[in-house]
Write a protein that holds these residues in place. Structure first.
Motif: not given
Length: 304
Positions: A12, A19, A143-144, A151-155
């Protein structure tokens, strides 16, 4: 804390660096075109990023007010609008200011710094002195979770995909299009390029405008991970210059590699120390490497 939890945290944290890498790369791509290919020190580059971010905010506000049913689909069109508005602003800035200052790097630095201050005041007066955020579509939220505890944020994934698309587009345009051929010919030998019929002034203007347009896309991407204020763009300008210088001023491949190294170093360092100390550590590492290799990671030989 178990080994799997440590691994998930590391992943993460690494994705948080991805990002940051995406925004930095989009900023640095535009700057690499302007600074690396044209030799113009554009201190207002962050403000062109802010133009893109404010374009998304205004698109969100107008969509909510007049076409609320389209709030789920407006964002891709807002990104295109962000590029267009920043492109036009860059075109006007080059025509009115920059074209008079070529081969005078210190003058371009001072002039674009003054332009950045003027644009910041324009943002304060015309939009808001406070930070603003657009209303994002639902598909960008959440998140995915591929595995439990990860948890990986979709944005973040969207910004990474957008960055990949823009980077590939810039590479193809620079090495496979007529515009790219003209840019590379002008950089290699301006006098010879002019002698064979290339309009170098028009090439310079288009190149500067495209670089500013890419900064606008960076601003649009930035709205998915942070709020926008009058000085938001200026917070990234130093990092963007670091990326371009560290990677090699005329190398787009170096820009990509440099953005990844800097963002990951800073993100991982922030897990163990404060944000300020992480920036100091990153800067010290860059300085040491540039002392050993002053031409950057990927030096491009240019015929003079």
């Amino acid at each position: 804390m178990g080994l799997s939890e440590m691994f998930n945290i590391a992943l993460m944290q690494g994705f948080a660096g991805i990002s940051l890498f995406s925004v930095l790369l989009l900023m640095a791509l535009g700057l690499a075109i302007i600074f690396g290919q044209m030799g113009v020190i554009n201190m207002a580059h962050g403000e062109f990023m802010a133009i893109g971010a404010y374009t998304v905010f205004l698109a969100s506000t107008l969509t909510e007010k007049f076409l609320p049913s389209l709030i789920q689909v407006y964002f891709p069109f807002a990104i295109v609008a962000a590029f267009c508005f920043s492109f036009v602003a860059g075109w006007v800035a080059e025509w009115s200011l920059i074209r008079h200052l070529y081969k005078r790097p210190l003058d371009t630095l001072l002039a674009t710094w003054g332009l950045s201050l003027a644009l910041q005041q324009t943002f304060r007066s015309a939009i808001s002195p406070k930070e603003v955020s657009p209303t994002l579509p639902d598909w960008l939220m959440g998140s995915w979770a591929p595995t439990e505890g990860l948890d990986i944020p979709i944005n973040g994934m969207f910004v990474l995909a957008l960055t990949t698309l823009v980077t590939a587009g810039v590479m193809i345009a620079l090495y496979r299009s007529r515009w790219g051929l003209r840019v590379r010919a002008t950089v290699s030998n301006r006098s010879m390029a002019s002698a064979i019929g290339i309009n170098t002034k028009k090439t310079d203007r288009l190149t500067f405008a495209i670089g500013c347009g890419i900064a606008g896309i960076a601003g649009a991407a930035f709205t998915t991970i942070g709020s926008t204020g009058p000085t938001s763009g200026s917070l990234y300008i130093v990092d963007a210059f670091l990326v371009v210088t560290f990677g090699g001023a005329a190398s787009l491949l170096g820009t990509v590699a440099s953005a990844f190294v800097i963002s990951q170093t800073q993100s991982i360092s922030e897990f163990f120390m404060t944000g300020s100390m992480a920036k100091v550590l990153t800067l010290c590492l860059i300085v040491v490497i540039l002392m050993i290799r002053p031409q950057g990671l990927f030096a491009t030989k240019v015929r003079r």
